[in-house]
Design a protein around this motif. Structure first.
Motif, PDB file in Angstrom:
ATOM      1  N   THR A  10      -6.041   3.765  18.901  1.00 13.47           N
ATOM      2  CA  THR A  10      -6.910   2.924  18.139  1.00 13.47           C
ATOM      3  C   THR A  10      -7.794   2.176  19.130  1.00 13.47           C
ATOM      4  OG1 THR A  10      -5.151   2.674  16.519  1.00 13.47           O
ATOM      5  CG2 THR A  10      -6.919   0.871  16.301  1.00 13.47           C
ATOM      6  N   CYS A  55      -0.847   5.116  21.842  1.00  6.92           N
ATOM      7  CA  CYS A  55      -1.828   4.332  20.679  1.00  6.92           C
ATOM      8  C   CYS A  55      -3.367   4.780  21.238  1.00  6.92           C
ATOM      9  CB  CYS A  55      -1.641   3.057  21.023  1.00  6.92           C
ATOM     10  SG  CYS A  55      -3.102   2.083  19.887  1.00  6.92           S
ATOM     11  N   CYS A 112      -2.572   1.294  16.100  1.00  8.93           N
ATOM     12  CA  CYS A 112      -2.430   0.010  16.869  1.00  8.93           C
ATOM     13  C   CYS A 112      -0.831  -0.458  16.837  1.00  8.93           C
ATOM     14  CB  CYS A 112      -3.280  -1.144  16.471  1.00  8.93           C
ATOM     15  SG  CYS A 112      -3.027  -2.593  17.212  1.00  8.93           S
ATOM     16  N   LEU A 113      -0.335  -0.778  18.053  1.00  9.07           N
ATOM     17  CA  LEU A 113       1.142  -1.049  18.224  1.00  9.07           C
ATOM     18  C   LEU A 113       1.086  -2.585  18.593  1.00  9.07           C
ATOM     19  CD1 LEU A 113       2.659   1.897  19.951  1.00  9.07           C
ATOM     20  CD2 LEU A 113       3.017   1.373  17.568  1.00  9.07           C
ATOM     21  N   GLY A 114      -0.207  -3.188  18.479  1.00  9.15           N
ATOM     22  CA  GLY A 114      -0.102  -4.681  18.556  1.00  9.15           C
ATOM     23  C   GLY A 114       0.049  -5.189  20.187  1.00  9.15           C
ATOM     24  N   ALA A 115      -0.439  -4.235  20.859  1.00  9.46           N
ATOM     25  CA  ALA A 115      -0.449  -4.685  22.274  1.00  9.46           C
ATOM     26  C   ALA A 115      -1.881  -4.575  22.863  1.00  9.46           C
ATOM     27  CB  ALA A 115       0.620  -4.023  23.213  1.00  9.46           C
ATOM     28  N   CYS A 116      -2.773  -4.744  21.843  1.00 12.84           N
ATOM     29  CA  CYS A 116      -4.239  -4.373  22.505  1.00 12.84           C
ATOM     30  C   CYS A 116      -4.673  -5.173  23.760  1.00 12.84           C
ATOM     31  CB  CYS A 116      -5.315  -4.666  21.242  1.00 12.84           C
ATOM     32  SG  CYS A 116      -4.351  -4.634  19.587  1.00 12.84           S
ATOM     33  N   PRO A 125      -9.275  -0.545  20.586  1.00 10.79           N
ATOM     34  CA  PRO A 125      -9.214  -1.091  21.823  1.00 10.79           C
ATOM     35  C   PRO A 125      -8.381  -0.275  22.779  1.00 10.79           C
ATOM     36  CG  PRO A 125      -8.541  -2.578  20.207  1.00 10.79           C
ATOM     37  CD  PRO A 125      -8.537  -1.239  19.469  1.00 10.79           C
ATOM     38  N   CYS A 126      -7.328   0.672  22.516  1.00 14.06           N
ATOM     39  CA  CYS A 126      -6.668   1.624  23.535  1.00 14.06           C
ATOM     40  C   CYS A 126      -7.726   2.627  23.831  1.00 14.06           C
ATOM     41  CB  CYS A 126      -5.481   1.985  22.983  1.00 14.06           C
ATOM     42  SG  CYS A 126      -4.063   0.679  23.190  1.00 14.06           S
TER      43      CYS A 126
HETATM   44  S1  FES Z   1      -5.272  -0.832  19.716  1.00 12.01           S
HETATM   45 FE1  FES Z   1      -3.585  -0.110  20.919  1.00 12.01          FE
HETATM   46  S2  FES Z   1      -2.146  -1.469  20.902  1.00 12.01           S
HETATM   47 FE2  FES Z   1      -3.593  -1.953  19.529  1.00 12.01          FE
END
Ligand code: FES
Length: 265
Positions: free
Chosen positions: A132, A130, A171-175, A134-135
């Motif tokens: 996105t 990921c 995003c895989l929802g573990a931000c 936050p990551c």
């Molecule tokens: S941005 Fe990587 S899991 Fe949400």
């Protein structure tokens, strides 16, 4: 570090201004969204669900009203992908369309929208990094670079032994535990480039790495530990819908009676 290899311009109508945007990375996810006619993936390539999967399809369809069985499209595409070792041939999508009485294009739309569906063969372990926001802010691209270097592949490629395939995903929802990556069904979080490589090495050795945070963190708790939901849930856990309906009807009937009695006075 200069990461850009793509730039484009856009007209911003309101301000009538012409602005140039520079992408941090080219978008690779779209690379798998186009059907490429190859020998092993044509509309007439044989595909049939197994007997076990037809049983599973029966169970899935019971969850939906008969006139809404298209709602099961993601579940059936997932079944088809698992049956095909992690990817979705065109023939499998067409089969799903026939089972659900859908126009094939509606199934293609779903399969190409979600990066969880792979339109081309992938390695046995599909590594999805990921990147996105936050990551990215927590070093997602460093993780991606480390994985690329370790596997010797670029995004969208598989290792020559077919063991790993690399994707960059949204995003895989573990931000909250960023940065993270997913390999097949499992997520590995709170990564550093070193621990990301360790996860892959463990998988290559035929072992299951620790799932979830790769640091001393419980789930997604912050440094102060668990601060909410410390009490057992008070319920209601599972409503008895028939009882709820009866209670509602009884209350409505009482209200009607009271209304009638009031009108007679
Ligand atoms: S941005 Fe990587 S899991 Fe949400």
């Amino acid at each position: 570090m200069q990461r850009s290899n793509a730039a484009w311009t856009s007209n911003l109508g309101m301000a009538n201004a012409r602005t140039t945007f520079t992408a941090t990375r080219a978008s690779y996810a779209a690379g798998l969204n186009v059907h490429r006619e190859v020998e092993h993936n044509t509309g007439s390539t044989p595909f049939e669900f197994t007997a076990e999967n037809y049983e599973e399809i029966g169970r899935i369809l019971k969850k939906y009203p008969k006139n809404y069985k298209a709602s099961a499209v993601i579940a059936l595409l997932d079944l088809a992908q698992r049956q095909c070792d992690g990817w979705l041939p065109l023939a499998a999508m067409n089969k799903v369309a026939r089972v659900l009485d859908m126009a094939p294009i509606r199934v293609y739309e779903v399969a190409t929208f979600y990066t969880m569906f792979n339109r081309e063969k992938v390695g046995r372990n599909n590594v999805q990094v990921c990147c996105t926001t936050p990551c990215m802010l927590r070093g997602g691209y460093d993780i991606l670079d480390a994985v690329k270097k370790h596997l010797g592949v670029e995004v969208g490629q598989s290792t020559p032994d077919g063991m790993f395939h690399l994707m960059e995903v949204e995003c895989l929802g573990a931000c909250v535990n960023a940065p993270m990556l997913q390999v097949n069904d499992h997520m590995y979080e709170d990564l550093t480039p070193e621990t990301a490589v360790k996860v892959l090495e463990t998988i290559r050795a035929g072992k299951q790495p620790k799932i979830g945070p790769q640091i001393d963190r419980n789930g997604c708790e912050g440094p102060q530990g668990r601060t909410t939901l410390n009490e057992p849930a008070s319920g209601p856990f599972c409503r008895d819908l028939n009882a709820a309906m009866k209670k509602y009807k009884d209350e409505e009937a009482k209200k009607m009676e009271a209304k009638k009695a009031g009108a007679k006075k």
